[in-house]
Design a protein around this motif. Structure first.
Motif, short mmCIF file in Angstrom:
data_model
loop_
_atom_site.label_atom_id
_atom_site.label_comp_id
_atom_site.label_asym_id
_atom_site.label_seq_id
_atom_site.Cartn_x
_atom_site.Cartn_y
_atom_site.Cartn_z
N SER A 136 -19.41 39.37 4.37
CA SER A 136 -19.71 40.47 5.28
C SER A 136 -20.99 41.20 4.90
CB SER A 136 -18.54 41.47 5.27
OG SER A 136 -18.35 42.00 3.97
N GLY A 137 -21.83 40.57 4.07
CA GLY A 137 -22.99 41.24 3.49
C GLY A 137 -24.01 41.74 4.48
N ILE A 171 -17.93 28.45 4.53
CA ILE A 171 -18.69 27.23 4.27
C ILE A 171 -19.58 26.89 5.47
CG2 ILE A 171 -18.51 24.74 3.87
CD1 ILE A 171 -15.93 25.33 2.29
N ALA A 172 -19.09 27.13 6.68
CA ALA A 172 -19.84 26.77 7.88
C ALA A 172 -21.03 27.69 8.12
CB ALA A 172 -18.92 26.80 9.10
N LEU A 173 -20.89 28.99 7.80
CA LEU A 173 -21.94 29.95 8.12
C LEU A 173 -23.28 29.62 7.46
CD1 LEU A 173 -22.51 32.47 9.77
CD2 LEU A 173 -21.78 33.86 7.83
N PRO A 174 -23.33 29.34 6.14
CA PRO A 174 -24.64 28.97 5.57
C PRO A 174 -25.20 27.67 6.14
CG PRO A 174 -22.87 28.71 3.95
CD PRO A 174 -22.30 29.46 5.10
N ILE A 175 -24.33 26.71 6.49
CA ILE A 175 -24.81 25.47 7.11
C ILE A 175 -25.49 25.79 8.44
CG2 ILE A 175 -24.09 23.28 8.15
CD1 ILE A 175 -21.81 23.19 6.09
N ILE A 176 -24.89 26.68 9.23
CA ILE A 176 -25.48 27.09 10.51
C ILE A 176 -26.82 27.77 10.29
CG2 ILE A 176 -25.20 28.65 12.48
CD1 ILE A 176 -22.14 28.12 12.22
N ILE A 209 -36.15 33.70 -6.55
CA ILE A 209 -36.64 32.51 -5.82
C ILE A 209 -36.24 32.57 -4.35
CG2 ILE A 209 -34.66 30.96 -6.13
CD1 ILE A 209 -38.39 30.09 -6.54
N THR A 210 -35.15 33.25 -4.03
CA THR A 210 -34.75 33.40 -2.63
C THR A 210 -35.79 34.18 -1.85
OG1 THR A 210 -32.39 33.34 -3.22
CG2 THR A 210 -32.95 34.27 -1.08
N THR A 211 -36.30 35.26 -2.46
CA THR A 211 -37.33 36.05 -1.78
C THR A 211 -38.62 35.24 -1.62
OG1 THR A 211 -38.10 37.02 -3.88
CG2 THR A 211 -36.39 38.20 -2.67
N LYS A 212 -38.93 34.38 -2.60
CA LYS A 212 -40.17 33.61 -2.55
C LYS A 212 -40.13 32.48 -1.52
CE LYS A 212 -41.37 34.41 -7.43
NZ LYS A 212 -41.55 33.75 -8.76
N LEU A 213 -38.95 31.88 -1.34
CA LEU A 213 -38.83 30.73 -0.45
C LEU A 213 -38.47 31.12 0.99
CD1 LEU A 213 -36.92 28.20 -2.75
CD2 LEU A 213 -39.37 28.29 -2.27
N GLN A 216 -32.42 37.54 6.51
CA GLN A 216 -31.31 36.59 6.57
C GLN A 216 -31.26 35.70 5.34
OE1 GLN A 216 -33.38 37.32 9.09
NE2 GLN A 216 -32.54 36.82 11.09
N MET A 217 -32.44 35.39 4.77
CA MET A 217 -32.49 34.54 3.58
C MET A 217 -31.84 35.24 2.39
SD MET A 217 -33.62 31.46 3.00
CE MET A 217 -34.44 30.34 1.85
N MET A 218 -32.01 36.57 2.30
CA MET A 218 -31.32 37.30 1.22
C MET A 218 -29.81 37.25 1.44
SD MET A 218 -33.28 38.16 -1.11
CE MET A 218 -31.95 38.98 -1.99
N SER A 219 -29.40 37.27 2.69
CA SER A 219 -27.97 37.13 2.97
C SER A 219 -27.48 35.76 2.51
CB SER A 219 -27.70 37.30 4.47
OG SER A 219 -28.05 38.58 4.91
N MET A 220 -28.35 34.75 2.61
CA MET A 220 -27.98 33.40 2.18
C MET A 220 -27.61 33.36 0.71
SD MET A 220 -28.00 31.15 4.60
CE MET A 220 -28.24 29.57 3.80
N TRP A 221 -28.32 34.14 -0.11
CA TRP A 221 -28.01 34.16 -1.55
C TRP A 221 -26.59 34.65 -1.77
CZ3 TRP A 221 -28.91 32.11 -5.93
CH2 TRP A 221 -28.48 32.72 -7.11
#
Length: 499
Positions: free
Chosen positions: A73-74, A270-275, A426-430, A438-443
């Protein structure tokens, strides 16, 4: 304003507002980790001993999916702060929800209170945590060289609250050392202490915030207008309706139970990051170079999920090992199984200065993928280490030295130093420009996915399967870490100019 920020040195050379946020987060972590220290035992202890009487497998699975939900829920908190409420109000609302979550657990209302508490604390935590960190950054101008030191002090407050609560809350649940509750545990007294801790955090945040926090924190950075809000509301309604339909179908098939709901959350986690990965790789807003970086991030994401699956087992599998397989005294010093939860934040506080110095002075240090590979191997060894007592003694029926758990946590936290802060960086860099937030949410979704997998596999942990469990889970991490070693150069090449 910048000049005023630089002149404010009233909190150990830092802005006075840092003290407000330091203690807010300290008390929030005190309440959260104190609650987690005893929650597993509360769920599976017999009713006659003050618990809910659940079977151990279900209780362990709930603990894992609880952690998964917190990170799943981040994105909620950041969006509400940026678009609707502003960070200061969002943090306060989050703290109130957390406090009421602990109050719910402090009442003898059974599983109804448990599930209500989980919902309140999950939402409240995601409202509070990201926005407190944002406000810390807002205390400093871009040129203020105290920023890194200020964040270091803030992180210390997080770990300090997390370290003392697994001592204090179980102590309250055990009758404050006065045997007030006979041979039973009064878990509700422990949960009450967690609620009181959050209350103190809210009180000082509300009073001090008026004096020492920027007025800018009262307003959203990017307020949403009515036209933009309408599709958000519509999609939210659609999501709620779809969820209601799914739950209704599960009920019609006689499958609406806690295990089925855990399975549903696992699939979503598991599905959410794949999406997300599919969206980024197919988006026209993402350049060719950025897509290459996203591809490089995928194996690091998987590595992080495996790492968090083991690291977060401290409050589940290792907590069960502490209660069932560990000698709970050293000489004349007796302690509770829940007290071991203090080892995680304690070792983080001890190891962080060493690794900060190491990364600052090691000229030819490994790249981020290399650190991830080493961290995975090390965290896998922390579980292999836990298989040794059963292998050495040839049985898993007796109790062993508490130093086995101390050693496992120490090894695990070395791995965390190689993965957690490096992963954030590395998340912020990539991150592609169009998907930066959204990428920070991925972490955080990596943590959510790891704990969701845990919710399925912890069901297989018992003293009888102890050796196999630790060797298999630890072995998976080690094998993946070794495989990752062979792809370090290729991943680094895909990172396209990012060190």
């Amino acid at each position: 304003m910048d000049k005023q920020k630089q002149l404010d040195t009233s909190f150990f050379g830092q802005p006075r507002g840092l003290a407000t946020l330091f203690f807010t987060e300290m008390w929030e972590r005190f309440s959260y980790y104190g609650m987690r220290a005893i929650l597993l035992f509360y769920m599976y202890y017999a009713v006659s001993k003050g618990g809910l009487g659940m079977d151990q497998a279900t209780a362990a699975s709930i603990m894992s999916i609880y952690g998964s939900l917190v990170y799943l829920s981040g994105v909620i908190g950041g969006w509400l702060s940026d678009r609707l409420w502003g960070p200061r109000k969002t943090v306060f609302i989050g703290g109130v929800l957390i406090m009421f979550g602990h109050i719910a657990l402090s009442l003898p209302a059974g599983t109804t209170a448990l599930y209500a508490s989980i919902i309140l604390i999950v939402i409240g935590t995601r409202l509070l945590k990201p926005n407190v960190s944002e406000m810390v950054g807002g205390l400093y101008s871009e040129e203020d060289r105290r920023r890194d030191a200020g964040f270091s002090m803030f992180v210390f407050g997080i770990n300090f609250g997390a370290a003392i609560s697994p001592i204090a809350v179980p102590w309250a649940a055990n009758g404050f050392g006065l045997h007030l509750f006979g041979n039973e545990m009064n878990f509700h007294a422990g949960f009450s202490l967690a609620a009181i801790g959050m209350f103190f955090g809210l009180l000082q945040y509300y009073i001090d915030g008026k004096k020492y926090l920027s007025k800018d924190s009262l307003y959203p950075d990017d307020p949403i207008d009515k036209e933009d809000l309408k599709p958000i509301i519509n999609w939210t309604i659609v999501a709620v309706v779809v969820l209601a339909i799914i739950l209704g179908l599960m009920g019609a098939m006689g499958q609406l139970n806690i295990n089925s709901i855990i399975n549903l959350i696992t699939v979503i986690a598991i599905a959410l990051p794949i999406i997300y990965f599919i969206m980024m790789l197919n988006s026209k807003k993402v350049t060719k170079v950025e897509k290459s970086r996203v591809v490089a991030y995928i194996p690091l994401f998987i590595a992080a999920a495996i790492f968090w699956a083991i690291e977060e087992s401290g409050s589940v599998v290792l907590a069960l090992f502490a209660a069932q397989r560990t000698v709970l005294h050293i000489g004349g010093w007796h302690f509770a199984a829940a007290n071991f939860q203090t080892l995680n934040p304690l070792f983080i506080m001890i190891l962080t200065p060493f690794f900060v110095h190491l990364w600052s002075h090691w000229k030819n240090q490994p790249s981020a993928p290399g650190k991830f590979a080493a961290g995975l191997v090390i965290v896998g060894l922390s579980f292999v280490w836990m298989a040794l007592p059963g292998l050495i003694h040839g049985t898993t029926s007796g109790r062993v030295s508490p130093f086995w758990l101390v050693g496992s946590w120490f090894i695990c936290e070395i791995a965390e130093m190689l993965i957690s802060p490096i992963g954030l960086s590395i998340t912020t860099k990539l991150a592609p420009v169009a998907f930066r937030s959204q990428m920070m949410s991925m972490w955080f979704l990596a943590d959510s996915a790891g704990q969701a997998v845990n919710a399925q596999i912890v069901k297989f942990y018992t003293p009888g399967t102890e050796i196999q469990y630790f060797l298999i889970v630890g072995g998976v991490a080690i094998v993946f870490g070794i495989v990752l070693c062979f792809f370090v150069k290729r991943i680094h090449g895909l990172m396209e100019g990012v060190d």
